[in-house]
Design a protein around this motif. Structure first.
Motif, PDB file in Angstrom:
ATOM      1  N   ILE A 241       0.875  -1.182   0.000  1.00 32.40           N
ATOM      2  CA  ILE A 241       0.000   0.000   0.000  1.00 32.40           C
ATOM      3  C   ILE A 241       0.906   1.224   0.000  1.00 32.40           C
ATOM      4  O   ILE A 241       1.707   1.412   0.917  1.00 32.40           O
ATOM      5  CB  ILE A 241      -0.915   0.011   1.250  1.00 32.40           C
ATOM      6  N   GLY A 242       0.804   2.017  -1.042  1.00 27.33           N
ATOM      7  CA  GLY A 242       1.639   3.218  -1.138  1.00 27.33           C
ATOM      8  C   GLY A 242       1.061   4.339  -0.309  1.00 27.33           C
ATOM      9  O   GLY A 242      -0.151   4.557  -0.287  1.00 27.33           O
ATOM     10  N   CYS A 243       1.941   5.044   0.390  1.00 27.60           N
ATOM     11  CA  CYS A 243       1.479   6.123   1.263  1.00 27.60           C
ATOM     12  C   CYS A 243       2.566   7.180   1.390  1.00 27.60           C
ATOM     13  O   CYS A 243       3.713   6.862   1.686  1.00 27.60           O
ATOM     14  CB  CYS A 243       1.140   5.560   2.652  1.00 27.60           C
ATOM     15  N   GLY A 244       2.190   8.413   1.149  1.00 28.08           N
ATOM     16  CA  GLY A 244       3.141   9.497   1.332  1.00 28.08           C
ATOM     17  C   GLY A 244       2.959  10.597   0.304  1.00 28.08           C
ATOM     18  O   GLY A 244       3.268  10.413  -0.863  1.00 28.08           O
ATOM     19  N   GLY A 245       2.409  11.708   0.720  1.00 32.44           N
ATOM     20  CA  GLY A 245       2.330  12.884  -0.139  1.00 32.44           C
ATOM     21  C   GLY A 245       1.325  12.802  -1.265  1.00 32.44           C
ATOM     22  O   GLY A 245       1.363  13.618  -2.190  1.00 32.44           O
ATOM     23  N   ILE A 246       0.427  11.843  -1.219  1.00 34.66           N
ATOM     24  CA  ILE A 246      -0.555  11.686  -2.307  1.00 34.66           C
ATOM     25  C   ILE A 246      -1.628  12.767  -2.205  1.00 34.66           C
ATOM     26  O   ILE A 246      -2.277  12.908  -1.174  1.00 34.66           O
ATOM     27  CB  ILE A 246      -1.189  10.286  -2.269  1.00 34.66           C
ATOM     28  N   HIS A 247      -1.781  13.526  -3.286  1.00 35.43           N
ATOM     29  CA  HIS A 247      -2.783  14.590  -3.313  1.00 35.43           C
ATOM     30  C   HIS A 247      -3.674  14.531  -4.543  1.00 35.43           C
ATOM     31  O   HIS A 247      -4.526  15.405  -4.734  1.00 35.43           O
ATOM     32  CB  HIS A 247      -2.094  15.960  -3.239  1.00 35.43           C
ATOM     33  N   SER A 248      -3.445  13.536  -5.397  1.00 39.17           N
ATOM     34  CA  SER A 248      -4.241  13.473  -6.632  1.00 39.17           C
ATOM     35  C   SER A 248      -4.249  12.054  -7.163  1.00 39.17           C
ATOM     36  O   SER A 248      -3.490  11.188  -6.700  1.00 39.17           O
ATOM     37  CB  SER A 248      -3.633  14.406  -7.691  1.00 39.17           C
ATOM     38  N   ALA A 249      -5.095  11.836  -8.159  1.00 40.05           N
ATOM     39  CA  ALA A 249      -5.111  10.528  -8.816  1.00 40.05           C
ATOM     40  C   ALA A 249      -3.786  10.260  -9.511  1.00 40.05           C
ATOM     41  O   ALA A 249      -3.298   9.123  -9.533  1.00 40.05           O
ATOM     42  CB  ALA A 249      -6.270  10.473  -9.810  1.00 40.05           C
ATOM     43  N   GLU A 250      -3.169  11.310 -10.055  1.00 34.94           N
ATOM     44  CA  GLU A 250      -1.876  11.137 -10.720  1.00 34.94           C
ATOM     45  C   GLU A 250      -0.817  10.657  -9.731  1.00 34.94           C
ATOM     46  O   GLU A 250       0.005   9.791 -10.037  1.00 34.94           O
ATOM     47  CB  GLU A 250      -1.420  12.451 -11.379  1.00 34.94           C
ATOM     48  N   SER A 252      -1.401   8.970  -7.078  1.00 30.13           N
ATOM     49  CA  SER A 252      -1.739   7.580  -6.747  1.00 30.13           C
ATOM     50  C   SER A 252      -1.268   6.636  -7.836  1.00 30.13           C
ATOM     51  O   SER A 252      -0.750   5.546  -7.561  1.00 30.13           O
ATOM     52  CB  SER A 252      -3.250   7.441  -6.560  1.00 30.13           C
ATOM     53  N   GLN A 253      -1.456   7.051  -9.073  1.00 31.59           N
ATOM     54  CA  GLN A 253      -1.035   6.210 -10.196  1.00 31.59           C
ATOM     55  C   GLN A 253       0.455   5.936 -10.152  1.00 31.59           C
ATOM     56  O   GLN A 253       0.917   4.840 -10.486  1.00 31.59           O
ATOM     57  CB  GLN A 253      -1.422   6.884 -11.514  1.00 31.59           C
ATOM     58  N   PHE A 255       2.261   5.539  -7.536  1.00 31.13           N
ATOM     59  CA  PHE A 255       2.489   4.456  -6.559  1.00 31.13           C
ATOM     60  C   PHE A 255       2.038   3.105  -7.126  1.00 31.13           C
ATOM     61  O   PHE A 255       2.697   2.092  -6.917  1.00 31.13           O
ATOM     62  CB  PHE A 255       1.738   4.756  -5.259  1.00 31.13           C
ATOM     63  N   LEU A 256       0.904   3.107  -7.822  1.00 31.73           N
ATOM     64  CA  LEU A 256       0.412   1.847  -8.379  1.00 31.73           C
ATOM     65  C   LEU A 256       1.384   1.316  -9.433  1.00 31.73           C
ATOM     66  O   LEU A 256       1.642   0.117  -9.521  1.00 31.73           O
ATOM     67  CB  LEU A 256      -0.978   2.040  -8.977  1.00 31.73           C
ATOM     68  N   ARG A 257       1.952   2.226 -10.219  1.00 32.26           N
ATOM     69  CA  ARG A 257       2.918   1.793 -11.239  1.00 32.26           C
ATOM     70  C   ARG A 257       4.229   1.313 -10.612  1.00 32.26           C
ATOM     71  O   ARG A 257       4.954   0.516 -11.208  1.00 32.26           O
ATOM     72  CB  ARG A 257       3.191   2.944 -12.210  1.00 32.26           C
ATOM     73  N   ALA A 258       4.508   1.819  -9.418  1.00 23.74           N
ATOM     74  CA  ALA A 258       5.753   1.432  -8.743  1.00 23.74           C
ATOM     75  C   ALA A 258       5.608   0.114  -7.989  1.00 23.74           C
ATOM     76  O   ALA A 258       6.577  -0.351  -7.389  1.00 23.74           O
ATOM     77  CB  ALA A 258       6.190   2.534  -7.791  1.00 23.74           C
ATOM     78  N   GLY A 259       4.419  -0.462  -7.985  1.00 23.93           N
ATOM     79  CA  GLY A 259       4.272  -1.767  -7.355  1.00 23.93           C
ATOM     80  C   GLY A 259       3.217  -1.853  -6.275  1.00 23.93           C
ATOM     81  O   GLY A 259       2.978  -2.933  -5.733  1.00 23.93           O
ATOM     82  N   ALA A 260       2.581  -0.732  -5.932  1.00 26.77           N
ATOM     83  CA  ALA A 260       1.522  -0.783  -4.920  1.00 26.77           C
ATOM     84  C   ALA A 260       0.233  -1.305  -5.545  1.00 26.77           C
ATOM     85  O   ALA A 260       0.003  -1.134  -6.744  1.00 26.77           O
ATOM     86  CB  ALA A 260       1.290   0.610  -4.328  1.00 26.77           C
ATOM     87  N   VAL A 261      -0.593  -1.955  -4.718  1.00 25.71           N
ATOM     88  CA  VAL A 261      -1.910  -2.380  -5.186  1.00 25.71           C
ATOM     89  C   VAL A 261      -3.006  -1.452  -4.650  1.00 25.71           C
ATOM     90  O   VAL A 261      -4.156  -1.510  -5.096  1.00 25.71           O
ATOM     91  CB  VAL A 261      -2.235  -3.829  -4.761  1.00 25.71           C
ATOM     92  N   ALA A 262      -2.643  -0.637  -3.687  1.00 27.72           N
ATOM     93  CA  ALA A 262      -3.588   0.319  -3.112  1.00 27.72           C
ATOM     94  C   ALA A 262      -2.798   1.519  -2.588  1.00 27.72           C
ATOM     95  O   ALA A 262      -1.562   1.459  -2.501  1.00 27.72           O
ATOM     96  CB  ALA A 262      -4.392  -0.328  -1.983  1.00 27.72           C
ATOM     97  N   VAL A 263      -3.521   2.578  -2.264  1.00 31.28           N
ATOM     98  CA  VAL A 263      -2.846   3.783  -1.773  1.00 31.28           C
ATOM     99  C   VAL A 263      -3.598   4.343  -0.571  1.00 31.28           C
ATOM    100  O   VAL A 263      -4.803   4.121  -0.416  1.00 31.28           O
ATOM    101  CB  VAL A 263      -2.755   4.883  -2.858  1.00 31.28           C
ATOM    102  N   GLN A 264      -2.856   5.048   0.252  1.00 29.25           N
ATOM    103  CA  GLN A 264      -3.448   5.777   1.369  1.00 29.25           C
ATOM    104  C   GLN A 264      -3.220   7.269   1.163  1.00 29.25           C
ATOM    105  O   GLN A 264      -2.113   7.696   0.847  1.00 29.25           O
ATOM    106  CB  GLN A 264      -2.829   5.332   2.700  1.00 29.25           C
ATOM    107  N   ILE A 279     -10.169  11.189  -5.927  1.00 27.15           N
ATOM    108  CA  ILE A 279      -9.064  10.300  -6.313  1.00 27.15           C
ATOM    109  C   ILE A 279      -9.614   8.909  -6.633  1.00 27.15           C
ATOM    110  O   ILE A 279      -9.237   8.283  -7.633  1.00 27.15           O
ATOM    111  CB  ILE A 279      -8.006  10.232  -5.200  1.00 27.15           C
ATOM    112  N   ALA A 280     -10.518   8.434  -5.780  1.00 28.39           N
ATOM    113  CA  ALA A 280     -11.091   7.097  -6.010  1.00 28.39           C
ATOM    114  C   ALA A 280     -11.814   7.037  -7.353  1.00 28.39           C
ATOM    115  O   ALA A 280     -11.665   6.069  -8.110  1.00 28.39           O
ATOM    116  CB  ALA A 280     -12.041   6.736  -4.872  1.00 28.39           C
ATOM    117  N   CYS A 281     -12.575   8.068  -7.660  1.00 25.59           N
ATOM    118  CA  CYS A 281     -13.323   8.080  -8.927  1.00 25.59           C
ATOM    119  C   CYS A 281     -12.384   8.226 -10.118  1.00 25.59           C
ATOM    120  O   CYS A 281     -12.525   7.531 -11.131  1.00 25.59           O
ATOM    121  CB  CYS A 281     -14.350   9.216  -8.918  1.00 25.59           C
TER     122      CYS A 281
END
Lengths: 290, 249
Positions: A241-250, A252-253, A255-264, A279-281
């Motif tokens: 689960i990627g977490c840190g400084g996420i403020h947008s869908a971009e 989050s993406q 983190f997902l591309r780096a290997g996370a399956v979910a984000v916080q 972000i979820a939408c």
């Protein structure tokens, strides 16, 4: 959107309908945002941190505005796990998203005590275990020999939680030592890893003329967290689960591309509670196409 | 509590402040003196704004004013702009229905949060004890309701009484049966000491004081706005920002 399984090896599992959830420490005990956030639109809620006994937390000042973000030192303020279950258990049972409780693992005993109290509660879908950043203090870690002690302490906390918890166990790794700890965390029974806890920093608080040390929140955390996620993703096979400084869908993406399956999503919620839903939408097409 | 897009309807100078008029129909009905909204004004942290006027020129407009110092980011807003607000938040001033003599105590920079209480209610006498550093920074008293009894103290003696709030507070505290305070928190212990001295036997909730440390989430989720009180720590955003003066530590 494809369901996301955070604990494929666990007998119960922890399935999310969406990869987005709030980060521990940013969402209170689940009720505070009320109608501002429709939780059915997100993958899970993460409440806490909770400790075995109530904690008043740190003396003020706790909050310091810093360029591009905020430094926050709460000292794990919370009413204690028993009060959380008693006051919020019924409401959390009606939550339309899976509820993950963040347990502050300050010691093996504390972790075990909290997890035992939460074990078997159907409303609690998972446990996220927070670890001390530097048990015994930074001097001990920097001395060299202290680093192995630190890692051993962390492993003991994870093992204690694993034994006591009936739900899937997510371990939130300290950012600085995430790559050193990740394999031991998995070997100790972590079903998934959150990468990573907000880093700590120190800033000068002019009104009280003192230094304040606390966790750092802001977009500037993202590259730090992304770097460590890259490293951890190469080392362990469990869901991340990627977490840190996420403020947008971009964000989050990335983190997902780096290997996370979910984000916080953390501090961004404070600025704009609606961002969690946005972000979820926004992430939905990306998540389903990957 | 809602997150809503407010319209800036007017911006004008108002003495040492800038008056920003906001229209937020979703928000207005539940706003009350001492409660606040968190405004997205461009920084990472939202800024708390306290209503300085809750009069609604046209029912349904949901219009309210805030008064901010010229250095505040809200002062740079232009009419027609939109501002994202979260609110109303917190616990405001609670004036018992039995109150007949209301005392308001403010320093100049913290006066706006008390202005909605200056509106005269039938059967209620209201006095304002206001401190300024010097006469030139005084809020235009002619803009206050005519029936309001105003006591001004200036540190340099350029207007009103030379000295501090503490000089006039004891007599006014004896006169009042409810006091609402918005000033620098550093003066609160001294005010509490006076209340204990002059209000023997009737001190509980007699004086309410507003205290607003930086607020991160505004809803009690982050535990960042701690306020030390008797027996522990409370959150300014949900337990306050208005507290019993004698409860504060």
């Amino acid at each position: 959107m494809t369901a996301i399984e955070l604990a494929p090896e666990h007998k119960i599992g922890l399935t999310l309908s969406n990869p987005v959830m709030p980060a521990a420490g940013c969402f209170g005990l689940g009720m505070e945002y009320g109608r501002l956030i429709e939780v059915e639109a997100i993958g899970a809620i993460v409440v806490g941190p909770v400790t075995a006994a109530p904690r008043q937390g740190a003396a003020p000042p706790r909050t310091l505005s810093i360029p591009g973000g905020v430094l926050l030192h709460t000292g794990l303020a919370n009413p204690g796990v028993t009060a959380v279950v008693r006051r919020y258990g019924r409401a959390l049972a009606h939550c339309t998203a899976p509820v993950i409780v963040h347990v502050a693992g300050t010691s093996p005993d504390e972790a075990a005590s909290c997890c035992q109290r939460l074990a078997g509660i159907e409303a609690i879908a998972g446990i996220e275990l927070g670890l001390p950043d530097t048990p015994g203090g930074l001097d001990r870690v920097e001395s060299g020999s202290g680093l192995s002690d630190f890692l051993n302490d962390a492993v003991a906390i994870i093992q204690a939680a694993r034994v006591a918890a009936s739900q899937p166990l997510i371990v939130r790794l300290p950012m600085v030592y995430a790559d050193l700890l990740c394999e031991a965390a998995v070997e100790s029974g972590a079903d998934a890893l959150t990468v990573a806890a907000p880093p700590r920093g120190t800033a000068w608080h002019e009104p009280t003329r003192q230094f304040i040390t606390g966790r750092l929140y802001g977009p500037f955390v993202l590259p730090l967290a992304l770097r460590i996620l890259h490293r951890v993703a190469k080392l362990v096979p469990v869901p991340l689960i990627g977490c840190g400084g996420i403020h947008s869908a971009e964000d989050s993406q990335a983190f997902l591309r780096a290997g996370a399956v979910a984000v916080q999503v953390g501090g961004a919620i404070w600025h704009d509670p609606a961002c969690l839903i946005h972000i979820a939408c926004d992430l939905a097409p990306e998540a389903s196409s990957d | 509590m809602v997150q809503t897009d407010a319209l800036v309807t007017d911006v004008e100078e108002s003495g040492p402040f800038v008056r920003v008029s906001l229209a937020a129909p979703d928000l207005h009905p539940a706003l009350a003196p001492g409660r606040f909204v968190l405004a997205d004004l461009g920084g990472y942290l939202r800024k708390p704004l306290f209503p300085a006027s809750l009069e609604t020129p046209s029912p349904g407009d949901g219009e309210f004013d805030v008064l901010v110092l010229p250095s505040h980011p809200a002062a740079a807003l232009q009419p027609g702009a939109r501002v994202d607000l979260i609110g109303p938040l917190g616990q405001g001033f609670r004036i018992p229905e039995t109150t007949r003599r209301l005392l308001l105590v403010a320093s100049m920079a913290h006066l706006p949060a008390l202005l909605p209480l200056t509106n005269q209610e039938p059967g209620l006498s209201t006095a304002l004890l206001l401190s300024v550093a010097t006469a030139t920074e005084l809020y235009p008293v002619q803009m206050l309701p005519p029936a309001l009894e105003v006591h001004i103290v200036a540190a340099d003696g350029s207007i009103g009484h030379r000295g501090s709030i503490l000089d006039l507070f004891p007599d006014l505290a004896r006169w009042a049966d409810c006091a609402c305070i918005s000033a620098e928190p550093a003066i609160y212990p001294a005010l509490a000491g006076i209340v204990r001295e002059v209000r023997i036997g009737s001190t509980h909730h007699f004086a309410q004081a507003l205290i607003a440390p930086p607020m991160v989430c505004g809803v009690g989720a982050c535990y960042g706005c701690a306020v030390p009180v008797t027996g522990g720590i409370k959150r300014a955003c949900t337990d306050g920002p208005v507290f019993d003066l004698l409860e504060l530590r």
